[in-house]
Design an enzyme around this catalytic site. Structure first.
Site, mmCIF file in Angstrom:
data_model
loop_
_atom_site.group_PDB
_atom_site.id
_atom_site.type_symbol
_atom_site.label_atom_id
_atom_site.label_comp_id
_atom_site.label_asym_id
_atom_site.label_seq_id
_atom_site.Cartn_x
_atom_site.Cartn_y
_atom_site.Cartn_z
ATOM 1 N N ASP A 91 -0.394 -5.294 1.592
ATOM 2 C CA ASP A 91 -0.844 -5.121 2.974
ATOM 3 C C ASP A 91 -2.290 -5.610 3.108
ATOM 4 O O ASP A 91 -2.996 -5.793 2.110
ATOM 5 C CB ASP A 91 -0.732 -3.633 3.336
ATOM 6 C CG ASP A 91 -1.200 -3.342 4.744
ATOM 7 O OD1 ASP A 91 -0.705 -3.988 5.685
ATOM 8 O OD2 ASP A 91 -2.080 -2.481 4.903
ATOM 9 N N ASP A 130 -4.887 -4.872 6.404
ATOM 10 C CA ASP A 130 -5.825 -3.930 7.023
ATOM 11 C C ASP A 130 -5.605 -2.524 6.472
ATOM 12 O O ASP A 130 -4.513 -1.965 6.576
ATOM 13 C CB ASP A 130 -5.648 -3.943 8.551
ATOM 14 C CG ASP A 130 -6.898 -3.464 9.276
ATOM 15 O OD1 ASP A 130 -7.799 -2.906 8.614
ATOM 16 O OD2 ASP A 130 -6.978 -3.635 10.494
ATOM 17 N N ASP A 141 -1.490 1.008 2.521
ATOM 18 C CA ASP A 141 -2.155 2.272 2.847
ATOM 19 C C ASP A 141 -1.366 3.124 3.831
ATOM 20 O O ASP A 141 -1.795 4.231 4.169
ATOM 21 C CB ASP A 141 -3.529 1.983 3.459
ATOM 22 C CG ASP A 141 -3.398 1.312 4.818
ATOM 23 O OD1 ASP A 141 -2.868 0.181 4.868
ATOM 24 O OD2 ASP A 141 -3.797 1.916 5.832
#
Length: 263
Positions: free
Chosen positions: A7, A9, A204
């Site tokens: 991922d 951001d 995240d």
């Protein structure tokens, strides 16, 4: 051989700030010649723009290593063979991906598809036009379901929030392309050229990254540098009903745990 779907951001950066150890993690992948792909639900930017943003943050990644939900949406439409007329609700990254795949943006005639991503100039007029096309039989495709997005000034509504209004008005549910959809995950795994069991998904967000990885049959690692943090991780895991293979403070911690497993 192991591969990695990573991922952006909240994992490599937050807005305009790099997350500690992100650059070193990418260097580690290159040093060990490990296959990887940066997979993002963000439909607003092209891979070249993403790579340029990363370079500004000191993270060296080629554009070819970036795969966006816009690219996945264009790939999905190509495989459907349901026509090439598209009414787009979105920004430059989506438009460029669609045009590069040979799709013609609607000129007012009824399109074959309504393709929607993030659109920060979304309006009542755009809502009305999209709904009318869907009512006339166009297929609804959504780049990603994210309801909220992180930004430098705090959270802001995402593509999923716009989709909620279109769905409420039209009564049409979209085909969702981005994480945690199996569609983008299958395309990304195919690009790596490895079995899903040999791929790690690192992110995240339990609800998108980790769920997407689990649904695709990959191993998963949650980093506590974005949506999930040391303070809320137990709450996040409980709300998602998922347990990742690894929970890591950051990407350096992932390398340490990964090397320990490998040995």
């Amino acid at each position: 051989m192991k591969g990695f779907l990573i991922d952006l951001d909240g994992t490599l950066y937050r807005g305009h700030e790099p997350i500690p150890h992100a650059a070193a993690f990418i260097q580690w992948l290159h040093q060990h010649k490990l296959k990887y792909l940066l997979v993002t639900n963000n439909s607003s930017r092209t891979p070249e723009q993403v790579a340029e943003h990363l370079q500004e943050l000191g993270i060296e990644v080629p554009a070819a290593a970036v795969y966006t939900s816009s690219q996945a949406a264009a790939q999905y439409l190509t495989e459907q063979r349901g026509g090439n007329r598209v009414h787009m609700v979105g920004e430059a990254g989506l438009r460029i991906a669609l045009e590069a795949s040979g799709f013609a943006l609607s000129d007012g005639t009824t399109p074959d598809y309504v393709v929607q991503g993030i659109d920060r100039s979304f309006s009542y007029e755009k809502l009305t036009e999209a709904v009318r096309h869907l009512k006339h039989g166009a297929t609804y495709v959504l780049t990603n379901p994210d309801r909220m997005l992180p930004s430098d000034g705090g959270l802001m509504p995402g593509a999923g929030s716009l989709a909620a209004s279109i769905t409420a008005a039209s009564g049409v549910e979209p085909v969702v392309i981005g994480k945690p959809s199996p569609i983008i995950m299958a395309y990304a795994i195919e690009r790596l050229g490895l079995p899903a069991a040999d791929v790690w998904v690192i992110g995240d967000n339990v609800h998108t990254d980790i769920r997407g990885g689990r649904l695709a049959g990959c191993r998963t690692a949650l980093v506590l540098t974005g949506v999930a943090t040391a303070d809320n991780v137990q709450e996040q895991l409980a709300s998602a009903g998922l347990t990742p293979d690894l929970v890591c403070d950051d990407l350096q911690h992932f390398i340490e745990l990964f090397n320990g497993m490998d040995s």
